[in-house]
Design a protein around this motif. Sequence first.
Motif, PDB file in Angstrom:
ATOM      1  N   PRO A 217      17.420  88.633  81.922  1.00  0.00           N
ATOM      2  CA  PRO A 217      18.583  87.699  81.805  1.00  0.00           C
ATOM      3  C   PRO A 217      18.761  86.709  83.290  1.00  0.00           C
ATOM      4  N   THR A 218      18.993  85.739  83.113  1.00  0.00           N
ATOM      5  CA  THR A 218      19.278  84.882  84.188  1.00  0.00           C
ATOM      6  C   THR A 218      20.774  84.506  84.479  1.00  0.00           C
ATOM      7  N   LYS A 219      21.318  83.842  85.186  1.00  0.00           N
ATOM      8  CA  LYS A 219      22.731  83.400  85.269  1.00  0.00           C
ATOM      9  C   LYS A 219      23.057  82.612  84.105  1.00  0.00           C
ATOM     10  N   ASN A 220      22.600  82.239  83.143  1.00  0.00           N
ATOM     11  CA  ASN A 220      22.791  81.690  82.092  1.00  0.00           C
ATOM     12  C   ASN A 220      23.391  82.590  80.955  1.00  0.00           C
ATOM     13  N   PRO A 221      24.731  82.902  80.690  1.00  0.00           N
ATOM     14  CA  PRO A 221      25.201  83.790  79.716  1.00  0.00           C
ATOM     15  C   PRO A 221      24.549  84.051  78.385  1.00  0.00           C
ATOM     16  N   PHE A 222      23.933  83.079  77.877  1.00  0.00           N
ATOM     17  CA  PHE A 222      23.044  82.997  76.705  1.00  0.00           C
ATOM     18  C   PHE A 222      21.810  83.897  76.853  1.00  0.00           C
ATOM     19  N   THR A 223      21.348  84.001  77.974  1.00  0.00           N
ATOM     20  CA  THR A 223      20.004  84.989  78.156  1.00  0.00           C
ATOM     21  C   THR A 223      20.339  86.511  78.265  1.00  0.00           C
ATOM     22  N   TRP A 224      21.627  86.737  78.260  1.00  0.00           N
ATOM     23  CA  TRP A 224      22.040  88.093  78.509  1.00  0.00           C
ATOM     24  C   TRP A 224      21.681  88.900  77.342  1.00  0.00           C
ATOM     25  N   LEU A 225      21.561  88.225  76.363  1.00  0.00           N
ATOM     26  CA  LEU A 225      20.848  88.947  75.056  1.00  0.00           C
ATOM     27  C   LEU A 225      19.616  89.785  75.350  1.00  0.00           C
ATOM     28  N   VAL A 229      17.470  92.887  73.413  1.00  0.00           N
ATOM     29  CA  VAL A 229      16.257  92.549  72.411  1.00  0.00           C
ATOM     30  C   VAL A 229      15.206  92.085  73.324  1.00  0.00           C
ATOM     31  N   SER A 230      14.146  92.080  72.591  1.00  0.00           N
ATOM     32  CA  SER A 230      12.746  91.558  73.289  1.00  0.00           C
ATOM     33  C   SER A 230      12.771  90.106  73.060  1.00  0.00           C
ATOM     34  N   CYS A 231      13.195  89.643  71.787  1.00  0.00           N
ATOM     35  CA  CYS A 231      13.060  88.283  71.326  1.00  0.00           C
ATOM     36  C   CYS A 231      14.173  87.707  70.978  1.00  0.00           C
ATOM     37  N   PRO A 232      15.296  87.559  71.911  1.00  0.00           N
ATOM     38  CA  PRO A 232      16.484  86.769  71.508  1.00  0.00           C
ATOM     39  C   PRO A 232      16.427  85.519  71.025  1.00  0.00           C
ATOM     40  N   ASN A 233      15.273  84.751  71.323  1.00  0.00           N
ATOM     41  CA  ASN A 233      15.028  83.324  70.596  1.00  0.00           C
ATOM     42  C   ASN A 233      15.284  83.375  69.102  1.00  0.00           C
ATOM     43  N   TYR A 234      14.590  84.623  68.659  1.00  0.00           N
ATOM     44  CA  TYR A 234      14.441  84.951  67.171  1.00  0.00           C
ATOM     45  C   TYR A 234      15.857  85.340  66.639  1.00  0.00           C
ATOM     46  N   THR A 235      16.383  86.195  67.445  1.00  0.00           N
ATOM     47  CA  THR A 235      17.980  86.545  67.115  1.00  0.00           C
ATOM     48  C   THR A 235      18.922  85.267  67.045  1.00  0.00           C
ATOM     49  N   TYR A 236      18.755  84.210  67.994  1.00  0.00           N
ATOM     50  CA  TYR A 236      19.522  83.306  67.858  1.00  0.00           C
ATOM     51  C   TYR A 236      19.212  82.195  66.797  1.00  0.00           C
ATOM     52  N   GLU A 237      18.104  82.057  66.545  1.00  0.00           N
ATOM     53  CA  GLU A 237      17.089  81.286  65.305  1.00  0.00           C
ATOM     54  C   GLU A 237      17.787  81.914  64.095  1.00  0.00           C
ATOM     55  N   VAL A 238      17.706  82.980  63.649  1.00  0.00           N
ATOM     56  CA  VAL A 238      18.264  83.727  62.611  1.00  0.00           C
ATOM     57  C   VAL A 238      19.693  83.183  62.438  1.00  0.00           C
ATOM     58  N   PHE A 279       3.664  96.511  79.981  1.00  0.00           N
ATOM     59  CA  PHE A 279       4.347  97.039  81.062  1.00  0.00           C
ATOM     60  C   PHE A 279       4.977  98.264  80.985  1.00  0.00           C
ATOM     61  N   ARG A 280       4.649  99.047  81.923  1.00  0.00           N
ATOM     62  CA  ARG A 280       5.001 100.436  81.840  1.00  0.00           C
ATOM     63  C   ARG A 280       6.619 100.580  82.316  1.00  0.00           C
ATOM     64  N   ASP A 281       7.158  99.629  83.037  1.00  0.00           N
ATOM     65  CA  ASP A 281       8.554  99.873  83.111  1.00  0.00           C
ATOM     66  C   ASP A 281       9.443  99.009  82.521  1.00  0.00           C
ATOM     67  N   TYR A 282       9.018  98.688  81.173  1.00  0.00           N
ATOM     68  CA  TYR A 282       9.832  97.764  80.279  1.00  0.00           C
ATOM     69  C   TYR A 282      11.094  98.425  79.836  1.00  0.00           C
ATOM     70  N   PRO A 283      11.901  97.795  80.005  1.00  0.00           N
ATOM     71  CA  PRO A 283      13.562  98.132  79.602  1.00  0.00           C
ATOM     72  C   PRO A 283      13.454  98.961  78.494  1.00  0.00           C
ATOM     73  N   MET A 287      15.641  96.452  71.819  1.00  0.00           N
ATOM     74  CA  MET A 287      15.189  96.376  70.470  1.00  0.00           C
ATOM     75  C   MET A 287      14.377  95.145  70.201  1.00  0.00           C
ATOM     76  N   PRO A 288      13.567  95.182  69.022  1.00  0.00           N
ATOM     77  CA  PRO A 288      12.820  93.829  68.907  1.00  0.00           C
ATOM     78  C   PRO A 288      13.778  92.583  68.585  1.00  0.00           C
ATOM     79  N   ILE A 289      14.540  92.556  67.668  1.00  0.00           N
ATOM     80  CA  ILE A 289      15.481  91.466  67.278  1.00  0.00           C
ATOM     81  C   ILE A 289      16.964  91.735  67.142  1.00  0.00           C
ATOM     82  N   ILE A 290      17.319  92.918  66.620  1.00  0.00           N
ATOM     83  CA  ILE A 290      18.779  93.122  66.524  1.00  0.00           C
ATOM     84  C   ILE A 290      19.052  94.401  67.438  1.00  0.00           C
TER      85      ILE A 290
END
Length: 294
Positions: A217-225, A229-238, A279-283, A287-290
Amino acid sequence: MSHRVEILDAKTREKLCFLDKVELGHPQWYPARQSLRLDPKGKSLKDEDVLQKLPVGTTATLYFRDLGAQISWVTVFLTEYAGPLFIYLLFYFRVPFIYGHKYDFTSSRHTVVHLACICHSFHYIKRLLETLFVHRFSHGTMPLRNIFKNCTYYWGFAAWMAYYINHPLYTPPTYGAQQVKLALAIFVICQLGNFSIHMALRDLRPAGSKTRKIPYPTKNPFTWLFLLVSCPNYTYEVGSWIGFAIMTQCLPVALFSLVGFTQMTIWAKGKHRSYLKEFRDYPPLRMPIIPFLL
């Protein structure tokens, strides 16, 4: 240590050449359509793979596969997205031979129909601009045959939903303005979120690079997703298409949303597995999308 590379056809096992003896003289096999593998059924080697670091001896046997005619991702995306934009407008303006002569170039009396056209057009104009100025592709090309499948999907659904939304007998949503306003809010929020994620992903990869990093996530609140999830672009698209379906209360839009969600879930799961493997240190909470579910 010197290496001698032997290249075999992945299907027939026919020996094509030794790279230290013969130059590969087949101009139809331009680089983008070539796949080289250590195993006939294995994954293609990456452009950045170095021969000395591969698990081979002094003689490396590589298996060649022709990927077929290729086309750039930019061309594919521009074609996919320009089609729905143009097709929807044909139905919105009710050009001749669609709804009957007496409805030619007439306008709907329902505000939601005009709002739906604005939202649909905005969505695909956004996609076109992102393709030109935002997206950075890890792969330069895709098989040419895929463009026909992709365009059939996008163009076909665009025509199907546009036909009913802009039909002279179209019935507005059951709960009127309240339903439309709620749906519009969902659509706008998700469109902003989708764009924000695309910008965040763009900033992770320098121009001309194939570098992969963990998105955070960045300072942009929309990126806090990204926290969930790993692919919030798909979450927002759906979410955008769910909002559009609620706004129009149109069955073809709902089916398009469902099919899109199914496909994006497959893509999200693949990217999620790739992140975990790389990435071994992946959060671990993502979850993938939801969030918390899928």
